[in-house]
Design a protein around this motif. Structure first.
Motif, PDB file in Angstrom:
ATOM      1  N   GLU A  57      -7.090  -7.131   2.727  1.00  0.00           N
ATOM      2  CA  GLU A  57      -5.913  -7.606   2.013  1.00  0.00           C
ATOM      3  C   GLU A  57      -4.662  -6.902   2.531  1.00  0.00           C
ATOM      4  O   GLU A  57      -4.742  -5.780   3.044  1.00  0.00           O
ATOM      5  CB  GLU A  57      -6.047  -7.331   0.501  1.00  0.00           C
ATOM      6  CG  GLU A  57      -7.220  -8.023  -0.172  1.00  0.00           C
ATOM      7  CD  GLU A  57      -7.058  -9.533  -0.229  1.00  0.00           C
ATOM      8  OE1 GLU A  57      -5.893  -9.999  -0.183  1.00  0.00           O
ATOM      9  OE2 GLU A  57      -8.085 -10.234  -0.336  1.00  0.00           O
TER      10      GLU A  57
ATOM     11  N   ARG B 163      -1.281  -4.655   2.552  1.00  0.00           N
ATOM     12  CA  ARG B 163      -0.852  -3.452   1.836  1.00  0.00           C
ATOM     13  C   ARG B 163       0.628  -3.618   1.514  1.00  0.00           C
ATOM     14  O   ARG B 163       1.495  -3.478   2.362  1.00  0.00           O
ATOM     15  CB  ARG B 163      -1.086  -2.208   2.685  1.00  0.00           C
ATOM     16  CG  ARG B 163      -0.827  -0.886   1.958  1.00  0.00           C
ATOM     17  CD  ARG B 163       0.001   0.077   2.779  1.00  0.00           C
ATOM     18  NE  ARG B 163       1.346  -0.442   3.008  1.00  0.00           N
ATOM     19  CZ  ARG B 163       2.296   0.232   3.640  1.00  0.00           C
ATOM     20  NH1 ARG B 163       2.074   1.416   4.120  1.00  0.00           N
ATOM     21  NH2 ARG B 163       3.491  -0.313   3.805  1.00  0.00           N
ATOM     22  N   HIS B 164       0.943  -3.932   0.265  1.00  0.00           N
ATOM     23  CA  HIS B 164       2.303  -4.268  -0.151  1.00  0.00           C
ATOM     24  C   HIS B 164       3.097  -3.016  -0.527  1.00  0.00           C
ATOM     25  O   HIS B 164       2.600  -2.153  -1.253  1.00  0.00           O
ATOM     26  CB  HIS B 164       2.269  -5.201  -1.366  1.00  0.00           C
ATOM     27  CG  HIS B 164       1.448  -6.441  -1.177  1.00  0.00           C
ATOM     28  ND1 HIS B 164       1.890  -7.504  -0.439  1.00  0.00           N
ATOM     29  CD2 HIS B 164       0.209  -6.774  -1.632  1.00  0.00           C
ATOM     30  CE1 HIS B 164       0.964  -8.458  -0.448  1.00  0.00           C
ATOM     31  NE2 HIS B 164      -0.062  -8.041  -1.167  1.00  0.00           N
TER      32      HIS B 164
ATOM     33  N   LEU C  47       5.649  -8.757  -6.963  1.00  0.00           N
ATOM     34  CA  LEU C  47       4.839  -9.424  -5.942  1.00  0.00           C
ATOM     35  C   LEU C  47       4.989 -10.938  -6.006  1.00  0.00           C
ATOM     36  O   LEU C  47       5.042 -11.610  -4.963  1.00  0.00           O
ATOM     37  CB  LEU C  47       3.373  -9.027  -6.103  1.00  0.00           C
ATOM     38  CG  LEU C  47       2.997  -7.618  -5.653  1.00  0.00           C
ATOM     39  CD1 LEU C  47       1.552  -7.309  -6.009  1.00  0.00           C
ATOM     40  CD2 LEU C  47       3.232  -7.457  -4.152  1.00  0.00           C
TER      41      LEU C  47
ATOM     42  N   ALA D 111      -1.222   1.410  -7.342  1.00  0.00           N
ATOM     43  CA  ALA D 111      -0.017   0.582  -7.374  1.00  0.00           C
ATOM     44  C   ALA D 111       0.932   1.114  -8.439  1.00  0.00           C
ATOM     45  O   ALA D 111       0.509   1.492  -9.531  1.00  0.00           O
ATOM     46  CB  ALA D 111      -0.389  -0.866  -7.665  1.00  0.00           C
TER      47      ALA D 111
ATOM     48  N   THR E 197       0.605  -2.212  -4.256  1.00  0.00           N
ATOM     49  CA  THR E 197      -0.848  -2.336  -4.316  1.00  0.00           C
ATOM     50  C   THR E 197      -1.380  -0.929  -4.159  1.00  0.00           C
ATOM     51  O   THR E 197      -0.639  -0.028  -3.771  1.00  0.00           O
ATOM     52  CB  THR E 197      -1.374  -3.265  -3.200  1.00  0.00           C
ATOM     53  OG1 THR E 197      -2.738  -3.578  -3.436  1.00  0.00           O
ATOM     54  CG2 THR E 197      -1.246  -2.614  -1.830  1.00  0.00           C
ATOM     55  N   ASP E 198      -2.629  -0.714  -4.473  1.00  0.00           N
ATOM     56  CA  ASP E 198      -3.178   0.626  -4.274  1.00  0.00           C
ATOM     57  C   ASP E 198      -3.063   1.026  -2.809  1.00  0.00           C
ATOM     58  O   ASP E 198      -3.411   0.238  -1.914  1.00  0.00           O
ATOM     59  CB  ASP E 198      -4.657   0.665  -4.686  1.00  0.00           C
ATOM     60  CG  ASP E 198      -4.868   0.432  -6.174  1.00  0.00           C
ATOM     61  OD1 ASP E 198      -3.874   0.433  -6.930  1.00  0.00           O
ATOM     62  OD2 ASP E 198      -6.034   0.238  -6.572  1.00  0.00           O
TER      63      ASP E 198
END
Length: 234
Positions: free
Chosen positions: A194, A196-197, A43, A173, A134-135
């Motif tokens: 936030e 979402r990666h 990240l 994650a 990420t979660d």
């Protein structure tokens, strides 16, 4: 290509659970695929790469195969490559690895396939690995899939609306899912606060026909770095 896979330690047989999931559901799951510290490092590198670039509601960064060896662990893994081999056969290549993050209020898509036909066992053309950085939760835009739709040639997609048989790929994650890209799937709307990666890697049957994705050749430096594994990129 089987010789290359053997040199990389890729087993010819999948664990029974993954085999059944890929055949029947169209996807399988790898828990704890990326360690927490590696997720943080990825990240940070992605943030550095996209800093200052113009981005829309969904953040993108293409060409991760050439960006850093940091991302090699997202695909150069025997269990994952064994699953890809089960779907596509041993003669496949990697065409793209890219970062995608739906920001709050964005990320929703219509159900789609990443191929131009519905194909069938022994003729699948493409599959994708998606790694959560990420979660993935029910509210932050987790990918949705319709289990079994890869073998249902009469399947009727519901566009961007919910489908009665869809399931969300949720998990912490570091989780990875491999899905047959003839499976109907899409991103969902991020209703959290936030981004979402995620990183997606596209695997294609070698010499396959056109798909909905582009093809990017690796750099000379990447080929040298990967050695024998580079045959999976070329």
């Amino acid at each position: 290509m089987r010789e290359v896979l053997d040199e990389l330690g890729v087993p010819e047989a999948l664990v029974p659970g993954h085999r059944a999931d890929l055949d029947e559901l169209g996807f399988c799951r790898f828990d704890g695929f990326v360690a927490e510290d590696a997720v943080a490092a990825m990240l940070a590198e992605i943030a550095r790469q996209i800093e200052g670039s113009r981005q829309g509601g969904t953040l993108h960064l293409k060409g991760l195969l050439d960006q850093s060896s940091l991302f090699d662990s997202l695909w150069l893994r025997p269990p994952l490559l064994a699953a890809v081999t089960h779907v596509l056969g041993p003669d496949f290549q990697i065409r793209e690895m890219h970062y995608r993050a739906g920001t709050p209020g964005h990320g929703g898509q219509a159900l789609h396939m990443d191929a131009t036909d519905r194909a069938g066992p022994g003729r699948w053309q493409v599959c994708n690995a998606i790694v959560a950085l990420t979660d993935f939760t029910p509210v932050n835009g987790a990918t949705r899939v319709v289990p079994g739709s890869h073998v249902d040639h009469d399947f009727k997609p519901s566009g961007a609306k919910p489908h009665p048989d869809e399931v969300l790929l949720t998990g912490p994650a570091g989780t990875c899912w491999l899905f047959n890209s003839h499976l109907w799937h899409s991103g969902t709307l991020n209703q959290s606060t936030e981004p979402r990666h995620a990183v997606l890697t596209a695997f294609h049957r070698r010499h396959s026909g056109p798909t909905l994705g582009g093809e990017t050749l690796p750099s000379h430096e990447t080929v040298l770095r990967l050695g024998n594994a580079a045959y999976l990129l070329l």
